[in-house]
Design a protein around this motif. Structure first.
Motif, short mmCIF file in Angstrom:
data_model
loop_
_atom_site.label_atom_id
_atom_site.label_comp_id
_atom_site.label_asym_id
_atom_site.label_seq_id
_atom_site.Cartn_x
_atom_site.Cartn_y
_atom_site.Cartn_z
N GLY A 168 0.80 -1.22 0.00
CA GLY A 168 0.00 0.00 0.00
C GLY A 168 0.83 1.27 0.00
N GLU A 169 1.96 1.26 0.71
CA GLU A 169 2.78 2.46 0.80
C GLU A 169 3.36 2.86 -0.55
N TYR A 170 3.45 1.91 -1.47
CA TYR A 170 3.98 2.21 -2.80
C TYR A 170 2.87 2.65 -3.78
N LEU A 171 1.64 2.60 -3.32
CA LEU A 171 0.51 2.92 -4.18
C LEU A 171 -0.20 4.20 -3.77
N VAL A 172 0.50 5.01 -2.98
CA VAL A 172 -0.05 6.30 -2.58
C VAL A 172 0.16 7.29 -3.72
N LEU A 173 -0.92 7.76 -4.30
CA LEU A 173 -0.87 8.66 -5.46
C LEU A 173 -1.60 9.95 -5.14
N ASP A 174 -1.21 11.03 -5.83
CA ASP A 174 -1.99 12.25 -5.67
C ASP A 174 -3.37 12.02 -6.29
#
Length: 219
Positions: free
Chosen positions: A83-89
């Motif tokens: 999940g931490e790598y899928l944080v997008l604006d």
């Protein structure tokens, strides 16, 4: 209603319209070719790939776009481990959701266009010595596009209106600025202006597709 008030609410809404148009063009530019690739995958003789493509289309078309927006914006970042790598604006996440959703719809439109092509066209291509790739490029794609163009136009107009959904994930687009003005001034008129802008955008889009349909109908 004074002209000064009209100008004061129009300026921020035009700023929001730029975001609306940006999302529209990004979605069209990416989802149309992606939809074509998905359509080819659906017709693939490799069953796992075909099943995967059909499942993708079923899920994207069978769930609301708003739900997909929420999942991409807020669901992916909480996935365990990754999940931490899928944080997008928010705008990037919204663009991904729109691209995936409309790729599924365009895939079905293209599939319908291919199915509408007479099987004799393929036989004629074999007689002429064309291989599968040449048949796809010279025979299938031109006819498929001509057949699918009205449906592509309708779906594109729907896309223009659906861009308002990014308001739900706090992306400041046209409807966001209209709602802000309504809440601030306790006046419904900003919604009328927003509606007029959407009508203008869809009218321009309709005109462009009418020109395309006229061009391809005489080829």
């Amino acid at each position: 209603m004074s002209f000064e008030y009209f100008i004061s609410i129009l300026k921020p809404m035009l700023t929001g319209a730029q975001m609306t148009l940006l999302l529209f063009f990004i979605t069209i530019v990416v989802s149309v070719p992606l939809g074509f690739v998905v359509m080819l995958a659906q017709k693939s003789a490799f069953k796992p790939l075909s099943w995967l493509a059909h499942t993708f289309v079923y899920v994207m078309r069978g769930t609301p776009l708003l739900l997909q927006l929420i999942v991409v914006c807020f669901g992916l970042p909480v996935l365990p481990g990754i999940g931490e790598y899928l944080v997008l604006d928010r705008f990037t996440a919204a663009s991904i959701a729109f691209i995936l959703n409309y790729a599924a719809y365009f895939a079905e439109i293209f599939r319908g266009g291919v199915l509408a092509i007479d099987k004799g066209q393929y036989e004629a291509a074999r007689v002429l010595g064309l291989n599968k790739f040449q048949t796809l490029i010279k025979i299938v794609i031109p006819q498929m596009f001509r057949i699918a163009l009205p449906s592509l136009a309708n779906e594109s107009i729907t896309l223009m209106k659906d861009t308002a959904l990014i308001y739900a994930v706090a992306v400041p687009e046209l409807l966001h600025y209209a709602q802000t003005a309504v809440n601030r001034d306790l006046n419904f008129f900003p919604f009328v202006v927003a509606g007029a802008i959407y009508l203008l955008l869809t009218a321009i889009l309709t005109f462009i597709f009418k020109l395309l349909e006229r061009k391809f109908s005489f080829e």
